[in-house]
Motif scaffolding. Sequence first.
Motif, PDB file in Angstrom:
ATOM      1  N   GLY A 285      14.377  51.905 -17.587  1.00 10.42           N
ATOM      2  CA  GLY A 285      14.516  53.613 -18.617  1.00 10.42           C
ATOM      3  C   GLY A 285      15.763  54.208 -18.660  1.00 10.42           C
ATOM      4  N   GLU A 286      16.323  54.866 -17.272  1.00 10.14           N
ATOM      5  CA  GLU A 286      17.153  55.569 -17.228  1.00 10.14           C
ATOM      6  C   GLU A 286      18.260  54.912 -16.440  1.00 10.14           C
ATOM      7  OE1 GLU A 286      18.895  58.722 -19.147  1.00 10.14           O
ATOM      8  OE2 GLU A 286      16.340  57.898 -20.627  1.00 10.14           O
ATOM      9  N   GLY A 287      17.988  54.015 -15.872  1.00 11.92           N
ATOM     10  CA  GLY A 287      19.198  52.916 -15.132  1.00 11.92           C
ATOM     11  C   GLY A 287      20.503  52.299 -16.022  1.00 11.92           C
ATOM     12  N   GLY A 288      20.932  51.096 -15.501  1.00 14.83           N
ATOM     13  CA  GLY A 288      21.816  50.343 -15.584  1.00 14.83           C
ATOM     14  C   GLY A 288      23.084  50.166 -14.868  1.00 14.83           C
ATOM     15  N   GLU A 289      24.026  49.606 -15.769  1.00  8.62           N
ATOM     16  CA  GLU A 289      25.660  49.565 -14.874  1.00  8.62           C
ATOM     17  C   GLU A 289      26.585  50.029 -15.322  1.00  8.62           C
ATOM     18  OE1 GLU A 289      25.540  44.727 -14.625  1.00  8.62           O
ATOM     19  OE2 GLU A 289      23.291  45.011 -14.483  1.00  8.62           O
ATOM     20  N   GLN A 290      26.606  51.016 -16.370  1.00  9.53           N
ATOM     21  CA  GLN A 290      27.620  51.009 -16.833  1.00  9.53           C
ATOM     22  C   GLN A 290      27.054  53.226 -16.590  1.00  9.53           C
ATOM     23  OE1 GLN A 290      29.201  48.145 -17.388  1.00  9.53           O
ATOM     24  NE2 GLN A 290      30.154  50.845 -18.368  1.00  9.53           N
ATOM     25  N   MET A 291      28.021  53.512 -15.680  1.00 14.65           N
ATOM     26  CA  MET A 291      28.313  54.994 -15.893  1.00 14.65           C
ATOM     27  C   MET A 291      28.960  55.963 -16.425  1.00 14.65           C
ATOM     28  SD  MET A 291      25.225  55.319 -14.022  1.00 14.65           S
ATOM     29  CE  MET A 291      23.541  53.905 -14.270  1.00 14.65           C
TER      30      MET A 291
ATOM     31  N   LEU B  61      28.788  48.769 -12.422  1.00 17.01           N
ATOM     32  CA  LEU B  61      28.466  49.111 -11.097  1.00 17.01           C
ATOM     33  C   LEU B  61      28.377  47.482 -11.501  1.00 17.01           C
ATOM     34  CD1 LEU B  61      25.665  51.674 -10.300  1.00 17.01           C
ATOM     35  CD2 LEU B  61      28.020  51.967 -10.106  1.00 17.01           C
ATOM     36  N   LYS B  62      28.528  47.401  -9.617  1.00 19.95           N
ATOM     37  CA  LYS B  62      28.554  45.377  -9.621  1.00 19.95           C
ATOM     38  C   LYS B  62      27.267  45.734  -8.694  1.00 19.95           C
ATOM     39  CE  LYS B  62      33.020  44.460  -9.191  1.00 19.95           C
ATOM     40  NZ  LYS B  62      34.047  43.467  -8.424  1.00 19.95           N
ATOM     41  N   PRO B  63      26.286  44.655  -9.430  1.00 22.50           N
ATOM     42  CA  PRO B  63      24.451  45.341  -8.737  1.00 22.50           C
ATOM     43  C   PRO B  63      24.484  44.170  -7.370  1.00 22.50           C
ATOM     44  CG  PRO B  63      24.471  45.064 -11.266  1.00 22.50           C
ATOM     45  CD  PRO B  63      25.909  45.173 -10.583  1.00 22.50           C
ATOM     46  N   ARG B  64      23.872  44.659  -6.758  1.00 25.53           N
ATOM     47  CA  ARG B  64      23.754  43.664  -5.648  1.00 25.53           C
ATOM     48  C   ARG B  64      21.674  43.715  -5.802  1.00 25.53           C
ATOM     49  NH1 ARG B  64      25.026  42.212  -0.044  1.00 25.53           N
ATOM     50  NH2 ARG B  64      24.087  40.140   0.465  1.00 25.53           N
ATOM     51  N   LEU B  65      21.013  44.993  -6.016  1.00 29.50           N
ATOM     52  CA  LEU B  65      19.852  44.855  -6.124  1.00 29.50           C
ATOM     53  C   LEU B  65      19.883  45.842  -7.230  1.00 29.50           C
ATOM     54  CD1 LEU B  65      18.063  45.961  -3.008  1.00 29.50           C
ATOM     55  CD2 LEU B  65      17.758  44.009  -3.810  1.00 29.50           C
ATOM     56  N   ARG B  66      18.719  44.847  -8.752  1.00 33.92           N
ATOM     57  CA  ARG B  66      18.004  45.857 -10.148  1.00 33.92           C
ATOM     58  C   ARG B  66      16.803  45.758  -9.593  1.00 33.92           C
ATOM     59  NH1 ARG B  66      22.454  41.362 -11.122  1.00 33.92           N
ATOM     60  NH2 ARG B  66      23.439  42.441 -12.634  1.00 33.92           N
ATOM     61  N   ILE B  67      16.216  46.811  -9.038  1.00 32.74           N
ATOM     62  CA  ILE B  67      14.995  47.013  -9.252  1.00 32.74           C
ATOM     63  C   ILE B  67      14.197  47.754 -10.174  1.00 32.74           C
ATOM     64  CG2 ILE B  67      13.695  48.094  -7.593  1.00 32.74           C
ATOM     65  CD1 ILE B  67      15.725  47.960  -5.420  1.00 32.74           C
TER      66      ILE B  67
ATOM     67  N   VAL C 117      23.643  55.075  -8.222  1.00 29.34           N
ATOM     68  CA  VAL C 117      23.946  56.703  -8.651  1.00 29.34           C
ATOM     69  C   VAL C 117      21.866  56.742  -9.074  1.00 29.34           C
ATOM     70  CG1 VAL C 117      24.523  57.673 -10.982  1.00 29.34           C
ATOM     71  CG2 VAL C 117      25.937  55.942  -9.866  1.00 29.34           C
ATOM     72  N   ALA C 118      21.166  57.796  -8.724  1.00 29.52           N
ATOM     73  CA  ALA C 118      20.156  58.433  -9.077  1.00 29.52           C
ATOM     74  C   ALA C 118      19.668  59.735  -9.462  1.00 29.52           C
ATOM     75  CB  ALA C 118      19.068  57.558  -7.663  1.00 29.52           C
ATOM     76  N   SER C 119      18.875  60.140  -9.841  1.00 32.37           N
ATOM     77  CA  SER C 119      18.628  61.154  -9.726  1.00 32.37           C
ATOM     78  C   SER C 119      17.922  62.394  -8.505  1.00 32.37           C
ATOM     79  CB  SER C 119      17.223  61.437 -10.521  1.00 32.37           C
ATOM     80  OG  SER C 119      15.885  60.793 -10.508  1.00 32.37           O
ATOM     81  N   GLU C 120      18.422  63.340  -8.332  1.00 33.75           N
ATOM     82  CA  GLU C 120      18.695  63.847  -7.214  1.00 33.75           C
ATOM     83  C   GLU C 120      16.612  63.743  -6.722  1.00 33.75           C
ATOM     84  OE1 GLU C 120      20.559  67.919  -5.305  1.00 33.75           O
ATOM     85  OE2 GLU C 120      20.222  67.791  -7.827  1.00 33.75           O
ATOM     86  N   TRP C 121      15.984  64.294  -7.732  1.00 29.10           N
ATOM     87  CA  TRP C 121      15.028  64.389  -7.301  1.00 29.10           C
ATOM     88  C   TRP C 121      14.559  64.102  -6.629  1.00 29.10           C
ATOM     89  CZ3 TRP C 121      13.677  67.029 -11.705  1.00 29.10           C
ATOM     90  CH2 TRP C 121      13.861  65.434 -13.200  1.00 29.10           C
TER      91      TRP C 121
END
Length: 297
Positions: free
Chosen positions: A189-195, A208-214, A232-236
């Motif tokens: 979805g709206e995730g990923g490693e590039q911000m 980003l350097k993921p330690r966990l991918r979920i 890096v996540a949605s505020e809600w």
Amino acid sequence: MRSFVRVYESGSFSVAATHLALGQPAVSKSIAQLEEKLATKLFLRSTRGLTPTDAARTFYEHAVRTLDEAELALKAVRGEPASLTGRLRVSGTITFVRRHIIPRLPGFLDKHPGLDIDLLLDDGNVGLIEEGAEVALRMGKLPSSNLVARRIGQCRRVVVAKPDYFARHGTPRQPEDLGDHAAIVLSRGEGGEQMAFIKDGVAREIGLKPRLRISALEGVRSAVLAGLGVAVASEWIFTEELDDGRVVEALTDWELPRLDLWAVLPGGRHAGPKARAFIAFVEEQLAKTRYGIGAAQ
């Protein structure tokens, strides 16, 4: 048409007959007459039960809308309140619906005691047609499709972690500092490693350097609350935790692209009374928070 809808939803002539207070032969006869009139099979009968055909799925969408409109017309002529009845299938992402819609549903259902809601929760944005949903709540950018969509909410993306995580590992001061942190990344979805971080009109693309991918937002939320890293996540996802300090925000002088919430209908379909009422309800509830369209600007 009403008999058909009951059979379609219950998958059984006998259950439909009970709901309609009719004998099973009467319901079976009405379906047979409808199939004759339409010159097509609506159900495939087998020892395992009834399976709707493609024609039945198409007819069901129109039949439900027609019956809804007819019911509203009768109530209007009688001067009765326009309470909704029947079933509404709503699709949405797990975490958002669980945290921001379900707690507010009692008022909506109290207003419409004859309405039943099927909530189809999935973070994968499964197709509306496949789910049989009449309305969906979708996050982020919508793919090009034949869907009809209306933006009804918006929120910020934030860099968050538990206070004790930042106490141990330091608080990032620049987006590049995130490379030194264990990142918790949504892998779909709206995730990923590039911000893309923006400040004073200048954008910086950070990896980003993921330690966990979920694969689910609920997992990202749980991992942050467990102190496993920064996300890096949605505020809600973290509304209450940000408000009470259980989770803190970093890089507050930088912005990330906002995340939109859309009310989506299958393409070519006008919203029926139930879908319209539900969308209006969600929009009204969001307007009371910082996630309403006006508040999020």
